[in-house]
Design a protein around this motif. Structure first.
Motif, short mmCIF file in Angstrom:
data_model
loop_
_atom_site.label_atom_id
_atom_site.label_comp_id
_atom_site.label_asym_id
_atom_site.label_seq_id
_atom_site.Cartn_x
_atom_site.Cartn_y
_atom_site.Cartn_z
N PRO A 96 0.89 -1.10 -0.08
CA PRO A 96 -0.01 0.09 -0.07
C PRO A 96 0.85 1.21 -0.12
CG PRO A 96 -0.79 -1.50 1.69
CD PRO A 96 0.48 -2.23 1.19
N THR A 97 2.05 1.30 0.54
CA THR A 97 2.98 2.42 0.61
C THR A 97 3.92 2.46 -0.66
OG1 THR A 97 5.04 1.18 1.42
CG2 THR A 97 3.06 1.99 2.95
N ASP A 98 3.86 1.38 -1.51
CA ASP A 98 4.35 1.69 -2.85
C ASP A 98 3.53 1.00 -4.02
OD1 ASP A 98 6.10 1.96 -5.06
OD2 ASP A 98 7.51 0.45 -4.08
N PRO A 99 2.36 1.85 -4.52
CA PRO A 99 1.76 1.28 -5.78
C PRO A 99 2.65 1.02 -7.17
CG PRO A 99 1.40 3.99 -5.62
CD PRO A 99 2.25 3.50 -4.30
N SER A 100 3.65 1.40 -7.16
CA SER A 100 4.64 1.04 -8.22
C SER A 100 5.09 -0.41 -8.10
CB SER A 100 5.71 2.21 -8.37
OG SER A 100 6.57 2.02 -7.54
N LEU A 101 5.12 -0.90 -7.17
CA LEU A 101 5.55 -2.27 -6.86
C LEU A 101 4.33 -3.31 -7.17
CD1 LEU A 101 7.72 -4.46 -5.88
CD2 LEU A 101 6.90 -4.09 -3.50
N ALA A 102 4.79 -4.35 -8.15
CA ALA A 102 3.61 -5.21 -8.40
C ALA A 102 4.16 -6.68 -8.38
CB ALA A 102 3.08 -4.99 -9.94
N GLU A 103 3.49 -7.60 -7.79
CA GLU A 103 3.64 -8.92 -7.95
C GLU A 103 3.06 -9.75 -9.26
OE1 GLU A 103 3.06 -12.95 -5.25
OE2 GLU A 103 3.00 -11.10 -4.34
N LEU A 104 3.75 -10.48 -10.01
CA LEU A 104 3.44 -10.91 -11.16
C LEU A 104 2.98 -12.39 -10.95
CD1 LEU A 104 2.58 -10.25 -14.12
CD2 LEU A 104 5.06 -10.58 -14.60
N GLU A 105 2.02 -13.19 -11.47
CA GLU A 105 1.63 -14.27 -11.31
C GLU A 105 0.92 -14.79 -12.50
OE1 GLU A 105 -1.79 -16.22 -8.86
OE2 GLU A 105 -0.13 -16.07 -7.40
N VAL A 106 1.44 -16.08 -13.01
CA VAL A 106 0.78 -16.50 -14.36
C VAL A 106 0.67 -18.01 -14.07
CG1 VAL A 106 1.35 -17.22 -16.85
CG2 VAL A 106 2.32 -14.83 -15.68
N MET A 107 -0.54 -18.48 -14.69
CA MET A 107 -0.93 -19.88 -14.51
C MET A 107 -1.17 -20.28 -15.78
SD MET A 107 -3.87 -21.84 -12.09
CE MET A 107 -5.35 -20.99 -12.86
N ILE A 108 -0.78 -21.27 -16.26
CA ILE A 108 -1.02 -22.19 -17.30
C ILE A 108 -1.83 -23.19 -16.88
CG2 ILE A 108 -0.55 -23.22 -19.78
CD1 ILE A 108 -0.10 -20.19 -19.53
N ALA A 109 -3.11 -23.27 -16.80
CA ALA A 109 -3.83 -24.36 -16.19
C ALA A 109 -4.06 -25.68 -17.11
CB ALA A 109 -5.17 -23.99 -15.75
N GLU A 110 -4.08 -25.59 -18.17
CA GLU A 110 -4.35 -26.42 -19.34
C GLU A 110 -3.08 -27.12 -19.56
OE1 GLU A 110 -7.19 -28.04 -20.34
OE2 GLU A 110 -8.41 -26.62 -19.29
N PRO A 111 -2.73 -28.25 -19.12
CA PRO A 111 -1.57 -29.03 -19.38
C PRO A 111 -1.04 -29.11 -20.75
CG PRO A 111 -2.80 -30.41 -18.02
CD PRO A 111 -3.49 -29.48 -18.35
N SER A 112 -1.66 -29.16 -21.90
CA SER A 112 -1.49 -29.38 -23.16
C SER A 112 -0.87 -28.00 -23.65
CB SER A 112 -2.71 -29.99 -24.19
OG SER A 112 -3.76 -28.71 -23.93
N TYR A 113 -0.83 -27.03 -22.99
CA TYR A 113 -0.32 -25.74 -23.40
C TYR A 113 0.92 -25.09 -22.95
CZ TYR A 113 -4.87 -24.76 -25.91
OH TYR A 113 -6.02 -24.48 -26.81
N ARG A 114 1.24 -26.10 -21.85
CA ARG A 114 2.35 -25.54 -21.23
C ARG A 114 3.76 -26.19 -22.07
NH1 ARG A 114 0.63 -28.75 -15.63
NH2 ARG A 114 -1.36 -27.28 -15.19
#
Length: 209
Positions: A96-114
């Motif tokens: 909350p004190t630093d809105p320019s910091l972002a955590e990035l999360e990616v999920m490829i849920a379908e195994p055939s696309y990994r």
């Protein structure tokens, strides 16, 4: 997050769309997987809880979520959107004190696309969106120590390992957004198109009629 509730991002092989109620049932089925629960450090939810979570994420100012769609399938208007779902990508504004910091999360849920480069494309698209629309100046990725594929992907995307937490069994990687990174992202996603999501959905439906 309200800012992306009507935003569609079209890339080379994927389309990113806002996380809507229609996506919840398939997302809920994904998250029954013990593997995905472990990879995302998530607890299983009931379907009602999943709907509540979707609505909460839509309203919260610190979470920006897109559902990843297979672009080739999406281009066929006879295929309903939920059948095109591949995974999701999120930006969390965790400080909350630093809105320019972002955590990035990616999920490829379908195994055939990994293992096909989808994660890399989606991550670059989301980073560009974060920098250009949300004012992100520093990205973080927190990944389980046993998720070697994701750790390797982020390192290939110029993230640097900054810490390892043995208690939570995760590694934290970071990237500061300087002018070189801005140029790299801009050059890398020149073919990404931002569109009106509702208009795009209506166009698909009209083609079927």
């Amino acid at each position: 997050m309200k800012i992306n509730e009507n935003t569609l991002l079209e890339g080379h092989r994927v389309v990113l769309v806002p996380y809507n109620a229609q996506h919840v049932p398939r997302y809920h089925e994904w998250m029954k997987s013990p593997e995905l629960q472990q990879l995302t450090a998530s607890e299983p939810l009931t379907l009602d809880q999943e709907y509540n979570m979707q609505q909460s994420w839509r309203e919260d100012n610190d979470k920006c979520t897109f559902i990843i769609l297979d672009k080739q399938q999406w281009a066929d208007p006879s295929v309903v959107e939920e059948q095109c779902m591949v995974g999701d990508v999120n930006i969390f504004l965790t400080d909350p004190t630093d809105p320019s910091l972002a955590e990035l999360e990616v999920m490829i849920a379908e195994p055939s696309y990994r293992g096909k480069g989808i994660g890399k494309e989606v991550t670059r698209m989301m980073m560009f969106y974060g920098v250009s629309k949300l004012g992100v100046k520093r990205f973080q990725a927190k990944i389980g120590l046993d998720n070697e594929v994701s750790v390797s992907m982020f390192k290939k995307l110029r993230f640097k390992e900054v810490s390892v937490c043995q208690v939570f069994k995760e590694v934290t990687l970071e990237m500061a957004v300087d002018e070189a990174v801005r140029t790299w992202l801009s050059d890398d996603v020149t073919l990404v198109k931002e569109k009106d999501y509702r208009e795009s959905c209506n166009s698909r439906q009209q083609l079927v009629l």
